[in-house]
Design an enzyme around this catalytic site. Sequence first.
Site, mmCIF file in Angstrom:
data_model
loop_
_atom_site.group_PDB
_atom_site.id
_atom_site.type_symbol
_atom_site.label_atom_id
_atom_site.label_comp_id
_atom_site.label_asym_id
_atom_site.label_seq_id
_atom_site.Cartn_x
_atom_site.Cartn_y
_atom_site.Cartn_z
ATOM 1 N N HIS A 1 0.824 -1.221 0.000
ATOM 2 C CA HIS A 1 0.000 0.000 0.000
ATOM 3 C C HIS A 1 0.851 1.261 0.000
ATOM 4 O O HIS A 1 0.336 2.353 -0.239
ATOM 5 C CB HIS A 1 -1.018 -0.014 1.144
ATOM 6 C CG HIS A 1 -0.485 0.326 2.483
ATOM 7 N ND1 HIS A 1 -0.071 -0.623 3.396
ATOM 8 C CD2 HIS A 1 -0.284 1.519 3.084
ATOM 9 C CE1 HIS A 1 0.341 -0.024 4.494
ATOM 10 N NE2 HIS A 1 0.217 1.273 4.331
ATOM 11 N N ASP B 1 -0.608 -7.428 1.387
ATOM 12 C CA ASP B 1 0.029 -6.114 1.545
ATOM 13 C C ASP B 1 1.539 -6.277 1.703
ATOM 14 O O ASP B 1 2.098 -6.093 2.782
ATOM 15 C CB ASP B 1 -0.587 -5.376 2.742
ATOM 16 C CG ASP B 1 -0.182 -3.916 2.771
ATOM 17 O OD1 ASP B 1 0.310 -3.408 1.740
ATOM 18 O OD2 ASP B 1 -0.350 -3.281 3.834
ATOM 19 N N GLY C 1 3.174 6.427 8.726
ATOM 20 C CA GLY C 1 4.588 6.643 8.383
ATOM 21 C C GLY C 1 5.469 5.460 8.723
ATOM 22 O O GLY C 1 6.596 5.371 8.272
ATOM 23 N N SER D 1 4.367 2.359 8.096
ATOM 24 C CA SER D 1 3.973 1.329 7.124
ATOM 25 C C SER D 1 5.174 0.762 6.409
ATOM 26 O O SER D 1 6.093 1.500 6.042
ATOM 27 C CB SER D 1 3.075 1.944 6.050
ATOM 28 O OG SER D 1 1.856 2.300 6.592
ATOM 29 N N GLY D 2 5.161 -0.547 6.174
ATOM 30 C CA GLY D 2 6.235 -1.180 5.410
ATOM 31 C C GLY D 2 7.415 -1.601 6.253
ATOM 32 O O GLY D 2 8.251 -2.373 5.800
#
Length: 248
Positions: free
Chosen positions: A65, A107, A196, A198-199
């Site tokens: 995402h 994701d 922020g 994310s990932g």
Amino acid sequence: MHPLHTFLLFHLLAYLGRSADGSEIMNGEPAPENSMLYMASVQDSKGHLCGGFMISEDFVLTAAHCDECSGITHVVLGTHDLKSVNDDNKISIETHFFKSLVGSGNDIMLLKLSKKVSLNGRVQTIPLPTSVMNKKDDCQVAGWGYTKTNGTAVDVLRVVNVSIINLEDCKEQWGPLPDNVICAGGDKTGKGFCQGDSGGPLVCSGKAVGVVSFNMNNNCDYPNVPNVYTNISKYLPWIKKILKQHNC
Ligand SMILES: *[C@@H]1O[C@H](CO)[C@@H](O)[C@H](O)[C@H]1NC(C)=O
Ligand SMILES: *[C@@H]1O[C@H](CO)[C@@H](O)[C@H](O)[C@H]1NC(C)=O
Ligand SMILES: *[C@@H]1O[C@H](CO)[C@@H](O)[C@H](O)[C@H]1NC(C)=O
């Protein structure tokens, strides 16, 4: 649309766009200087968008995402302080690999770097899980995301300890969730991720077992519900296949 798709799009879309991007580490502390050398800041021309982590000399793993509606151009490696970005620690991205569309629940995204990075005292890779992880493992999540709901991203990497939450207990709070997820932190602990982050990786016993995926309605003022990560173990065959195909 399948109800799960609608659900995912709703929660994942909350991460999109610079104004509402990602997630931040809640109630964490600055990451020690020589720790987590595998962390990458995934960026566009304006700066930090998401976290990510080095799994080989030329691949960064992050959340799918992170690429929606934004043009990721490069990663920053080898520094915890995003103020000290220079041409040496900015590496451009050659290709993105998705397992499938984000709405289908996968994701996860691989970024192939434009060159192999030399592993040294500033940049390292993190191993992926090889076998079933002990659910009692203490884990950590790190990122440059917000430190409060609707906050701003930070310059210096922060880290917080979180515990894995039983998936069935997690589903009781969330309702239906995709199969390939891990729940950890958030909830009543007051510790977890925010926009922020994310990932970034969920690290347990030195291995990257999860990818920061989503929280409830962009709310980082826990308690609400556990944080949700992509379960990397479910994607090992896919990751290995891509790394093998592009290893030349
Ligand atoms: C992640 O997936 C693996 C492989 O299916 C499974 O063994 C493991 O229990 C999952 N992790 C969690 C925390 O649910
Ligand atoms: C965060 O911003 C959203 C949208 O502007 C707003 O609806 C929400 O109340 C804000 N939350 C907090 C805790 O400030
Ligand atoms: C986080 O967990 C590690 C390993 O279990 C421990 O050494 C450390 O003290 C913990 N940090 C905090 C702030 O609780």
